[in-house]
Design a protein around this motif. Structure first.
Motif, PDB file in Angstrom:
ATOM      1  N   LYS A 117     -10.580 -21.267  -2.010  1.00 36.25           N
ATOM      2  CA  LYS A 117      -9.815 -20.859  -3.186  1.00 36.25           C
ATOM      3  C   LYS A 117     -10.627 -19.849  -3.990  1.00 36.25           C
ATOM      4  O   LYS A 117     -11.609 -20.206  -4.646  1.00 36.25           O
ATOM      5  N   ILE A 118     -10.237 -18.585  -3.909  1.00 30.54           N
ATOM      6  CA  ILE A 118     -10.905 -17.573  -4.717  1.00 30.54           C
ATOM      7  C   ILE A 118     -10.219 -17.481  -6.078  1.00 30.54           C
ATOM      8  O   ILE A 118      -9.152 -18.053  -6.297  1.00 30.54           O
ATOM      9  N   VAL A 119     -10.836 -16.776  -7.003  1.00 32.32           N
ATOM     10  CA  VAL A 119     -10.281 -16.635  -8.343  1.00 32.32           C
ATOM     11  C   VAL A 119      -9.192 -15.570  -8.326  1.00 32.32           C
ATOM     12  O   VAL A 119      -9.457 -14.401  -8.028  1.00 32.32           O
ATOM     13  N   LEU A 120      -7.966 -15.985  -8.623  1.00 35.28           N
ATOM     14  CA  LEU A 120      -6.841 -15.062  -8.788  1.00 35.28           C
ATOM     15  C   LEU A 120      -6.477 -15.034 -10.267  1.00 35.28           C
ATOM     16  O   LEU A 120      -6.245 -16.079 -10.885  1.00 35.28           O
ATOM     17  N   HIS A 121      -6.410 -13.830 -10.840  1.00 34.10           N
ATOM     18  CA  HIS A 121      -6.200 -13.732 -12.287  1.00 34.10           C
ATOM     19  C   HIS A 121      -5.286 -12.558 -12.613  1.00 34.10           C
ATOM     20  O   HIS A 121      -5.414 -11.476 -12.031  1.00 34.10           O
ATOM     21  N   ASP A 122      -4.366 -12.797 -13.530  1.00 31.06           N
ATOM     22  CA  ASP A 122      -3.476 -11.749 -14.058  1.00 31.06           C
ATOM     23  C   ASP A 122      -2.631 -11.140 -12.941  1.00 31.06           C
ATOM     24  O   ASP A 122      -2.784  -9.969 -12.582  1.00 31.06           O
ATOM     25  N   ILE A 123      -1.725 -11.947 -12.410  1.00 33.10           N
ATOM     26  CA  ILE A 123      -0.826 -11.526 -11.334  1.00 33.10           C
ATOM     27  C   ILE A 123       0.543 -11.234 -11.943  1.00 33.10           C
ATOM     28  O   ILE A 123       1.186 -12.126 -12.505  1.00 33.10           O
ATOM     29  N   LYS A 124       1.000 -10.001 -11.835  1.00 24.92           N
ATOM     30  CA  LYS A 124       2.297  -9.608 -12.379  1.00 24.92           C
ATOM     31  C   LYS A 124       3.207  -9.148 -11.239  1.00 24.92           C
ATOM     32  O   LYS A 124       2.751  -8.511 -10.285  1.00 24.92           O
ATOM     33  N   HIS A 125       4.506  -9.465 -11.354  1.00 25.50           N
ATOM     34  CA  HIS A 125       5.448  -9.000 -10.337  1.00 25.50           C
ATOM     35  C   HIS A 125       6.758  -8.617 -11.011  1.00 25.50           C
ATOM     36  O   HIS A 125       7.204  -9.254 -11.965  1.00 25.50           O
ATOM     37  N   THR A 126       7.384  -7.557 -10.490  1.00 29.44           N
ATOM     38  CA  THR A 126       8.582  -6.987 -11.101  1.00 29.44           C
ATOM     39  C   THR A 126       9.661  -6.775 -10.057  1.00 29.44           C
ATOM     40  O   THR A 126       9.390  -6.229  -8.981  1.00 29.44           O
ATOM     41  N   SER A 149     -15.525 -15.278  -5.219  1.00 27.47           N
ATOM     42  CA  SER A 149     -14.752 -14.047  -5.079  1.00 27.47           C
ATOM     43  C   SER A 149     -13.637 -13.974  -6.121  1.00 27.47           C
ATOM     44  O   SER A 149     -13.107 -15.000  -6.572  1.00 27.47           O
ATOM     45  N   VAL A 150     -13.275 -12.738  -6.491  1.00 28.04           N
ATOM     46  CA  VAL A 150     -12.257 -12.492  -7.520  1.00 28.04           C
ATOM     47  C   VAL A 150     -11.284 -11.424  -7.043  1.00 28.04           C
ATOM     48  O   VAL A 150     -11.696 -10.399  -6.483  1.00 28.04           O
ATOM     49  N   ILE A 151      -9.990 -11.670  -7.267  1.00 29.10           N
ATOM     50  CA  ILE A 151      -8.991 -10.601  -7.207  1.00 29.10           C
ATOM     51  C   ILE A 151      -8.204 -10.702  -8.501  1.00 29.10           C
ATOM     52  O   ILE A 151      -7.573 -11.725  -8.782  1.00 29.10           O
ATOM     53  N   ALA A 152      -8.255  -9.653  -9.318  1.00 34.82           N
ATOM     54  CA  ALA A 152      -7.688  -9.724 -10.663  1.00 34.82           C
ATOM     55  C   ALA A 152      -6.902  -8.466 -11.004  1.00 34.82           C
ATOM     56  O   ALA A 152      -7.126  -7.394 -10.433  1.00 34.82           O
ATOM     57  N   HIS A 153      -5.977  -8.627 -11.946  1.00 33.72           N
ATOM     58  CA  HIS A 153      -5.152  -7.531 -12.455  1.00 33.72           C
ATOM     59  C   HIS A 153      -4.337  -6.909 -11.322  1.00 33.72           C
ATOM     60  O   HIS A 153      -4.542  -5.766 -10.918  1.00 33.72           O
ATOM     61  N   VAL A 154      -3.408  -7.717 -10.827  1.00 32.38           N
ATOM     62  CA  VAL A 154      -2.558  -7.338  -9.702  1.00 32.38           C
ATOM     63  C   VAL A 154      -1.151  -7.083 -10.217  1.00 32.38           C
ATOM     64  O   VAL A 154      -0.588  -7.910 -10.960  1.00 32.38           O
ATOM     65  N   SER A 155      -0.572  -5.960  -9.829  1.00 35.40           N
ATOM     66  CA  SER A 155       0.792  -5.631 -10.213  1.00 35.40           C
ATOM     67  C   SER A 155       1.593  -5.288  -8.971  1.00 35.40           C
ATOM     68  O   SER A 155       1.235  -4.356  -8.238  1.00 35.40           O
ATOM     69  N   ALA A 156       2.669  -6.049  -8.710  1.00 35.23           N
ATOM     70  CA  ALA A 156       3.500  -5.832  -7.525  1.00 35.23           C
ATOM     71  C   ALA A 156       4.930  -5.532  -7.951  1.00 35.23           C
ATOM     72  O   ALA A 156       5.519  -6.270  -8.749  1.00 35.23           O
ATOM     73  N   THR A 157       5.488  -4.456  -7.415  1.00 32.23           N
ATOM     74  CA  THR A 157       6.871  -4.075  -7.683  1.00 32.23           C
ATOM     75  C   THR A 157       7.692  -4.229  -6.412  1.00 32.23           C
ATOM     76  O   THR A 157       7.299  -3.714  -5.354  1.00 32.23           O
TER      77      THR A 157
END
Length: 442
Positions: free
Chosen positions: A386-395, A317-325
């Protein structure tokens, strides 16, 4: 034919993405999920506000004649439960507002005639502009869905908004029905849907069981936008003998949350789930953009008996390109308030939200992932993965959260010794006195 030649031929014929690494996996074409066969020559127009029997009769007539298109003209429709039928494609004008007198779901597919399969159907906008479900007249915690999906295949649901009032149940739910093996939704597209004022524990979609579905461009104000959780006791009991009822090959694109719980949530409970691939996730002032739960057994649901095991999701499984503000308008449940740094606890509301389950409070992190708490290898300890987590951004988050923006431990990532703050947060005794190295002295 030589064995080596035969093997080479098989490898050529198999889809390329079958061998791709999770991050390189390609999203299948829309036609893979659903290729509608619309009988446009057989078209009916419906304009009889509030007449459930007439709308059901129109749907039945089209289906019995081989299928066609039903155009619902602008207006306010107050309806009881409607059962969708095979080969009927409903086109809804943008001026349509659906209200319901039902206490379960307005539209259902695959529940009548001994759970007969409903296939090749759709409900979508006539012109691409959203129509409306108005459930604002329901009391908070009232029970209503826009769509309840059972034994159904090859479908599309799109182009609407839901005016909610913190009701129970999601706008769309998927379930297992019938005998054994069970029937459940397969091959469909759900897209372009928004929900306002959602309950913390619900939201746009809850997938209990489904396979080969694409969820795209879903947004929620409040609640969980895309919830992949199989926590229903009846489903867990069926899984003891029917291992087909799993979440598998679920794709999500452009999933967002505002002032809510999560854009995406995974919680396997007692089922060994399959692969999910979700990308382009966005949150503004939510508890966490993504929440990934471990598998566990519930004593309340009588799951400590032999046969039950903590569940997982596939590590493909993949969850990718996550942006959290970060924001102070998130819905946060009581047991997770401990992850809020001391200096921000003044922003926690002293009373619960109308959903009676959450508090208005600061965001916790970009990703809440306790599926890896004490993880050594897949399902070791049981229920971890453990799934694939990729490109996690937080602001905008506090410098006291981890740099990667991910909560991975219920004890090491919390904040304690905040006695000078007016809002007290209960921490289980066994989880106290675990020092977070990032915590500033208060």
């Amino acid at each position: 034919m030589k064995r080596s030649v035969l093997l080479g031929l098989i490898l050529v014929l198999l889809p390329i993405y079958a061998f791709a690494q999770p991050l390189q996996r390609k999203l299948p074409e829309d036609s893979y999920f659903f290729n509608p066969d619309v009988v446009a020559s057989n078209t009916m127009h419906f304009l009889s506000h509030g007449n459930t029997k007439m709308l059901q009769a129109s749907i039945d007539a089209l289906s019995n004649s081989g299928g066609g298109v039903l155009i619902i003209e602008p207006g306010v429709y107050v309806l009881d439960q409607i059962h969708l039928k095979s080969n009927v494609h409903i086109k809804v004008a943008s001026g349509v507002v659906f209200k319901s007198t039902a206490t379960n779901a307005l539209f259902r597919a695959g529940y009548v005639n001994n759970f007969q399969e409903v296939t090749n159907w759709s409900v979508q906008s006539l012109d691409g502009t959203a129509f409306t479900f108005d459930f604002s007249n329901y009391k908070s915690n009232g029970k209503i869905r826009a769509f309840q999906l059972g034994n159904t295949r090859n479908f599309k649901i799109s182009d609407f908004k839901v005016l909610d009032n913190f009701t129970k149940f999601n706008a769309i739910t998927t379930e297992a029905v019938g005998g054994e093996p069970a029937s459940f939704p397969t091959f469909g597209i759900v897209e372009n849907i928004a929900v306002e004022q959602a309950h913390y524990g619900y939201g746009v979609v809850q997938v209990q069981v489904a396979q080969n579905i694409l969820f795209r461009n879903l947004s929620g104000t409040g609640g969980v936008t895309l919830r992949l959780e199989s926590g229903y006791k009846g489903l867990a009991d069926r899984y003891l003998t029917d291992k087909t009822i799993v979440i598998d090959h679920i794709y999500g694109r452009q999933i967002s949350c505002k002032n809510g719980a999560h854009a995406v949530m995974l919680s396997p409970h007692t089922i060994q789930q399959g692969m999910v691939d979700i990308r382009d996730v966005n949150s503004i002032s939510c508890e966490a953009a993504v929440a990934i739960g471990f598998g566990f057994l519930s004593a309340k649901k009588e799951q400590l008996a032999p046969g039950y095991e903590p569940g997982t999701f596939s590590e493909d499984s993949v969850i990718a390109h996550v942006s959290a503000t970060f924001g102070n308008e998130a819905q946060v449940r009581a047991m997770r308030l401990k992850f809020i740094p001391c200096a921000l606890r003044k922003h926690i509301s002293v009373t619960k939200n109308p959903d009676e389950e959450s508090f208005k409070a600061p965001s916790l992190a970009a990703v809440y992932n306790l599926a890896v708490d004490q993880y050594e290898s897949f399902n070791n300890p049981v229920g971890t993965y453990k799934i694939v987590l990729h490109d996690i951004k937080h602001t905008g988050f506090s410098s006291e959260i981890r740099k990667d923006g991910i909560i991975v431990s219920s004890t090491e990532n919390d904040f304690e010794n905040c006695s000078a703050i007016e809002v007290s947060v209960f921490i289980k005794p066994k989880e106290r006195n675990t020092i977070n190295p990032l915590q500033k002295q208060f």
